[in-house]
Structures are given as C-alpha cells and as structure tokens.
Design a protein around this motif. Structure first.
Motif, short mmCIF file in Angstrom:
data_model
loop_
_atom_site.label_atom_id
_atom_site.label_comp_id
_atom_site.label_asym_id
_atom_site.label_seq_id
_atom_site.Cartn_x
_atom_site.Cartn_y
_atom_site.Cartn_z
N PRO A 32 0.71 -1.29 -0.03
CA PRO A 32 -0.17 -0.04 0.19
C PRO A 32 0.67 1.32 0.05
O PRO A 32 0.38 2.30 -0.45
CB PRO A 32 -0.90 0.00 1.28
N ALA A 33 1.86 1.38 0.43
CA ALA A 33 2.90 2.43 0.77
C ALA A 33 3.33 3.06 -0.65
O ALA A 33 3.47 3.98 -1.07
CB ALA A 33 4.06 2.26 1.57
N VAL A 34 3.74 1.80 -1.48
CA VAL A 34 4.35 2.19 -2.80
C VAL A 34 3.05 2.59 -3.71
O VAL A 34 3.23 3.58 -4.42
CB VAL A 34 4.77 0.71 -3.48
N VAL A 35 1.70 1.96 -3.67
CA VAL A 35 0.73 2.54 -4.20
C VAL A 35 0.28 3.86 -3.73
O VAL A 35 0.02 4.62 -4.91
CB VAL A 35 -0.49 1.39 -4.26
N HIS A 36 0.21 4.12 -2.73
CA HIS A 36 -0.20 5.50 -2.08
C HIS A 36 0.72 6.57 -2.67
O HIS A 36 0.14 7.46 -3.14
CB HIS A 36 0.13 5.61 -0.78
N VAL A 37 2.06 6.37 -3.11
CA VAL A 37 3.03 7.48 -3.30
C VAL A 37 2.73 7.45 -4.93
O VAL A 37 3.00 8.68 -5.33
CB VAL A 37 4.48 7.27 -3.08
N ASN A 38 2.45 6.28 -5.61
CA ASN A 38 2.87 6.24 -6.93
C ASN A 38 1.46 5.74 -7.77
O ASN A 38 1.55 5.68 -8.89
CB ASN A 38 3.78 5.60 -7.30
N ARG A 39 0.17 5.93 -7.14
CA ARG A 39 -1.00 5.21 -7.75
C ARG A 39 -1.33 5.97 -9.29
O ARG A 39 -1.49 5.12 -10.08
CB ARG A 39 -2.31 5.67 -7.02
N LEU A 40 -1.09 7.20 -9.43
CA LEU A 40 -1.50 7.87 -10.78
C LEU A 40 -0.29 7.33 -11.81
O LEU A 40 -0.74 7.09 -12.98
CB LEU A 40 -1.69 9.36 -10.83
N HIS A 41 0.96 7.22 -11.61
CA HIS A 41 1.94 6.97 -12.22
C HIS A 41 1.76 5.34 -12.59
O HIS A 41 2.02 4.94 -13.77
CB HIS A 41 3.17 7.07 -11.60
N ILE A 42 1.30 4.56 -11.62
CA ILE A 42 1.09 3.26 -12.10
C ILE A 42 -0.07 2.99 -12.92
O ILE A 42 -0.02 1.96 -14.03
CB ILE A 42 0.68 2.51 -10.72
N ASP A 77 7.39 -1.26 -12.02
CA ASP A 77 8.32 -0.21 -12.16
C ASP A 77 8.50 0.63 -11.12
O ASP A 77 9.53 1.32 -10.99
CB ASP A 77 7.64 0.59 -13.46
N PHE A 78 7.48 0.51 -10.14
CA PHE A 78 7.55 1.78 -8.96
C PHE A 78 8.15 1.13 -7.58
O PHE A 78 8.32 1.73 -6.77
CB PHE A 78 6.37 2.40 -9.22
N VAL A 79 8.08 -0.22 -7.79
CA VAL A 79 8.72 -0.80 -6.50
C VAL A 79 9.83 -0.53 -5.95
O VAL A 79 10.18 -0.16 -4.91
CB VAL A 79 8.53 -2.33 -6.55
N ASN A 80 10.86 -0.50 -7.00
CA ASN A 80 12.24 -0.23 -6.69
C ASN A 80 12.73 1.16 -7.18
O ASN A 80 13.99 1.42 -7.51
CB ASN A 80 13.13 -1.33 -7.09
N SER A 81 11.64 1.94 -7.71
CA SER A 81 12.01 3.27 -8.59
C SER A 81 11.00 4.28 -8.06
O SER A 81 10.24 3.98 -7.14
CB SER A 81 11.92 2.99 -10.15
N ASP A 82 11.05 5.44 -8.48
CA ASP A 82 10.29 6.48 -8.30
C ASP A 82 9.67 7.18 -9.65
O ASP A 82 10.31 6.94 -10.78
CB ASP A 82 10.96 7.52 -7.33
N ALA A 83 8.91 8.15 -9.52
CA ALA A 83 8.20 8.79 -10.54
C ALA A 83 9.02 9.71 -11.30
O ALA A 83 9.05 9.67 -12.58
CB ALA A 83 6.98 9.58 -10.22
N ARG A 84 10.07 10.09 -10.51
CA ARG A 84 11.06 11.21 -11.13
C ARG A 84 11.83 10.38 -12.23
O ARG A 84 12.26 10.70 -13.13
CB ARG A 84 11.94 11.99 -10.27
N THR A 85 12.26 9.28 -11.74
CA THR A 85 13.04 8.31 -12.58
C THR A 85 12.57 7.48 -13.69
O THR A 85 12.81 7.46 -14.68
CB THR A 85 13.67 7.09 -11.55
N GLU A 86 11.18 7.19 -13.38
CA GLU A 86 10.25 6.53 -14.39
C GLU A 86 9.85 7.52 -15.71
O GLU A 86 9.51 6.89 -16.75
CB GLU A 86 9.17 5.77 -13.75
#
Length: 115
Positions: A32-42, A77-86
C-alpha cells in the motif's frame, strides 16, 4: 477474483476507481505504501503498456492474463524506482530543474531587504 470466462471488453472495468481496485481485481499483491505514492503513475504506465499491444488475444483467459501481466509490470516499475526516474508524465520528461537561489530572487525585488 473475477469470472475470467467473460472477455475483458465485457468486464465493467469502469467500476474500478483506484490503483488499489485494479490491483485487487487482477489479484496482484501490492505494498500500500508504494501504491499510495505512485497510484497515478502506475495507472498511467498500465495505460501506456496497453496502448503498445497491437492485438488482444481472443481467449478471455489470455486477455485477463495479459492485462494482469501489464498491470503487474506497471506496479513493479515503481517498487524499486520512483516517478522522477520512471518519467511517466510529461512534467518529468522536461529538462532538468533549475535551482534559483533566494538571494537571487530577493535581489530582483526593489523593495526587498538585501541579504
């Protein structure tokens, strides 16, 4: 989990409102923490991956598995990365950010005290 005897087109995916809904629907375990921060990106990455598919399989099970695999990949893609990188959204694809010092900004104001 859903009844995969229906085609993906027949499934009412419009009822799914959040990244969590999509991940749960397709049976994907998630943090849930990964999704909370990256939901729109996912969700955007999932959409982008779907757009790259030229032909959907005719078999309902294969369609479901394809969607599941693409969503799992988008989440991964966002488990070990972040929006800025992706760089999913255009704002992240633009040039490097410019750092402007506060003293520079204050120096441009006529009524500001000097630092």
């Amino acid at each position: 989990m859903s009844d995969v005897t229906q085609t993906i087109e027949e499934l009412d995916l419009d009822e799914l409102e959040s990244a969590e809904d999509f991940l749960t629907y397709f049976g994907i375990a998630f943090d849930p923490a990964v999704v909370h921060v990256n939901r729109l990106h996912i969700l955007q990455r999932f959409h982008d991956y779907l757009a790259e598919v030229e032909t959907l399989p005719e078999d309902a099970q294969a369609q479901f598995e394809l969607h599941r695999d693409l969503l799992e990949g988008a989440y991964g893609d966002f488990v070990n990365s972040d929006a800025r990188t992706e760089k999913v959204f255009r704002v992240f694809k633009q040039g490097q950010p410019v750092n402007v010092g506060l003293d520079s900004l204050l120096g441009q104001l006529h009524h500001a005290p000097s630092v």
